[in-house]
Design a protein around this motif. Structure first.
Motif, PDB file in Angstrom:
ATOM      1  N   ARG A   1       2.963   5.766  -3.393  1.00 13.22           N
ATOM      2  CA  ARG A   1       4.062   6.537  -3.971  1.00 13.22           C
ATOM      3  C   ARG A   1       4.095   6.442  -5.490  1.00 13.22           C
ATOM      4  O   ARG A   1       4.973   7.020  -6.130  1.00 13.22           O
ATOM      5  CB  ARG A   1       5.389   6.062  -3.393  1.00 13.22           C
ATOM      6  CG  ARG A   1       5.599   6.452  -1.953  1.00 13.22           C
ATOM      7  CD  ARG A   1       6.740   5.695  -1.309  1.00 13.22           C
ATOM      8  NE  ARG A   1       8.003   5.853  -2.024  1.00 13.22           N
ATOM      9  CZ  ARG A   1       9.104   5.175  -1.737  1.00 13.22           C
ATOM     10  NH1 ARG A   1       9.082   4.272  -0.760  1.00 13.22           N
ATOM     11  NH2 ARG A   1      10.211   5.374  -2.417  1.00 13.22           N
TER      12      ARG A   1
ATOM     13  N   LYS B   1      11.152   2.177   9.300  1.00 16.83           N
ATOM     14  CA  LYS B   1       9.825   1.572   9.152  1.00 16.83           C
ATOM     15  C   LYS B   1       9.855   0.422   8.151  1.00 16.83           C
ATOM     16  O   LYS B   1       9.303  -0.657   8.400  1.00 16.83           O
ATOM     17  CB  LYS B   1       8.819   2.631   8.706  1.00 16.83           C
ATOM     18  CG  LYS B   1       8.506   3.692   9.755  1.00 16.83           C
ATOM     19  CD  LYS B   1       7.497   4.691   9.209  1.00 16.83           C
ATOM     20  CE  LYS B   1       7.130   5.740  10.244  1.00 16.83           C
ATOM     21  NZ  LYS B   1       6.157   6.725   9.715  1.00 16.83           N
TER      22      LYS B   1
ATOM     23  N   GLN C   1       0.827  -1.206   0.000  1.00 23.33           N
ATOM     24  CA  GLN C   1       0.000   0.000   0.000  1.00 23.33           C
ATOM     25  C   GLN C   1       0.859   1.253   0.000  1.00 23.33           C
ATOM     26  O   GLN C   1       0.555   2.234  -0.693  1.00 23.33           O
ATOM     27  CB  GLN C   1      -0.925  -0.018   1.214  1.00 23.33           C
ATOM     28  CG  GLN C   1      -1.994  -1.087   1.161  1.00 23.33           C
ATOM     29  CD  GLN C   1      -2.808  -1.174   2.439  1.00 23.33           C
ATOM     30  OE1 GLN C   1      -2.662  -0.346   3.325  1.00 23.33           O
ATOM     31  NE2 GLN C   1      -3.660  -2.187   2.535  1.00 23.33           N
ATOM     32  N   ALA C   2       1.950   1.223   0.768  1.00 21.44           N
ATOM     33  CA  ALA C   2       2.836   2.382   0.811  1.00 21.44           C
ATOM     34  C   ALA C   2       3.483   2.622  -0.548  1.00 21.44           C
ATOM     35  O   ALA C   2       3.595   3.765  -1.008  1.00 21.44           O
ATOM     36  CB  ALA C   2       3.906   2.188   1.880  1.00 21.44           C
TER      37      ALA C   2
ATOM     38  N   ARG D   1      11.821   6.638   7.223  1.00 22.69           N
ATOM     39  CA  ARG D   1      11.238   5.700   6.263  1.00 22.69           C
ATOM     40  C   ARG D   1      11.991   4.375   6.234  1.00 22.69           C
ATOM     41  O   ARG D   1      11.402   3.300   6.140  1.00 22.69           O
ATOM     42  CB  ARG D   1      11.232   6.342   4.872  1.00 22.69           C
ATOM     43  CG  ARG D   1      10.544   5.529   3.795  1.00 22.69           C
ATOM     44  CD  ARG D   1      10.642   6.215   2.447  1.00 22.69           C
ATOM     45  NE  ARG D   1       9.905   7.474   2.416  1.00 22.69           N
ATOM     46  CZ  ARG D   1       9.880   8.296   1.366  1.00 22.69           C
ATOM     47  NH1 ARG D   1      10.579   8.003   0.284  1.00 22.69           N
ATOM     48  NH2 ARG D   1       9.182   9.404   1.407  1.00 22.69           N
TER      49      ARG D   1
END
Length: 286
Positions: free
Chosen positions: A91, A263, A86-87, A260
């Motif tokens: 993007r 994570k 999803q991330a 980032r």
């Protein structure tokens, strides 16, 4: 779009850069005055969860110059989980939900210094690949607890020259991106004096984008090493040490809440010790 040769070239260069930085830092430890033994890196192989790949975690603790410094290299592959998919989709990475396989390689460095007048520093460069896309990212930023204008100017001058050799707008673009990215919203301040940051770099010319990333990595030692050498013998006080520990608290907050890379590393099952090597050995909150 397998890009096997390009991926191997990038991973090999990241590994070579890691080796040269480790050697340069150990040489500085040998050069530094002090009764304690010169610091040396402890090297550990890392593995990435149930998927593939791993890397090298190299950490030095309690040296003459470096209180803690990590220089990690990795080359990993596997399948992105739903959150990471999803991330990536957010993007604009094409086709990631249809085929969430990936490959990534890079080098990541964070140095916390013994002398409060010597600035902490971060650097990383990386390549990311999916079946339908590839890109480079990275950058470096300086994090002094006691800012010295001469050091800040030198660091940025090296980065400006490196960026301008590739494109006239790269330094201004990537400096502004670093100022935004390395900002701590809940503190309302930057974590340091900036540098450059870029991500999702794909101009359509892999060789040109790799050459830029290569030169960012090559610029790190000329940008930082003279500062570490210059400040490693500066006299400091208990008040200076207190300021250093408080500033490290800001660094820890940023890396745990916003970074980032932290994570992504934790979400995709990479060795947690390697992901969190960026945290300072000691910090203080008041």
């Amino acid at each position: 779009m397998q890009m096997q040769a390009e991926r191997e070239q990038a991973a090999a260069w990241f590994r070579t850069l890691r080796d040269r930085i480790v050697a340069a830092f150990e040489a500085l430890e040998d050069k530094a005055p002090g009764d304690q033994p010169a610091g040396r890196f402890e090297v550990k192989e890392t593995r990435r969860g149930e998927d593939g790949g791993g890397g090298l975690m190299s950490v030095m603790r309690g040296g003459r110059v470096f209180e803690k410094v990590g220089v990690n290299w990795s080359a990993v592959h596997g399948t992105l989980g739903p959150a990471a998919q999803q991330a990536m989709a957010a993007r604009g990475v094409p086709g990631i939900e249809a085929d969430p396989s990936f490959w990534a390689s890079g080098i990541s460095l964070v140095a916390h210094m013994q002398n409060p007048h010597a600035p902490a520093v971060h650097m990383n460069t990386r390549m990311f690949w999916t079946p339908n896309a590839w890109w480079f990212g990275g950058g470096t930023d300086l994090n002094p607890c006691i800012e010295i204008a001469q050091d800040t100017a030198h660091f940025h001058d090296v980065l400006r020259a490196t960026c301008t050799a590739h494109a006239p707008d790269y330094y201004d673009r990537f400096k502004a991106w670093a100022d935004e990215y390395f900002f701590i919203p809940h503190r309302g301040r930057a974590r340091g004096v900036g540098g450059i940051f870029y991500d999702d770099l794909n101009t359509g010319d892999w060789q040109a984008d790799f050459a830029f990333t290569h030169d960012v990595g090559e610029a790190f030692l000329p940008a930082f090493l003279p500062l570490a050498e210059r400040r490693m013998v500066t006299p400091w006080t208990d008040a200076d040490r207190d300021a250093q520990l408080i500033h490290r608290g800001l660094y820890a907050e940023y890396n745990l809440v916003y970074d980032r890379g932290t994570k992504f590393g934790l979400a995709t099952g990479h060795d947690a010790e390697a992901v969190l090597m960026s945290l300072p050995p000691l910090a203080k909150w008041v």
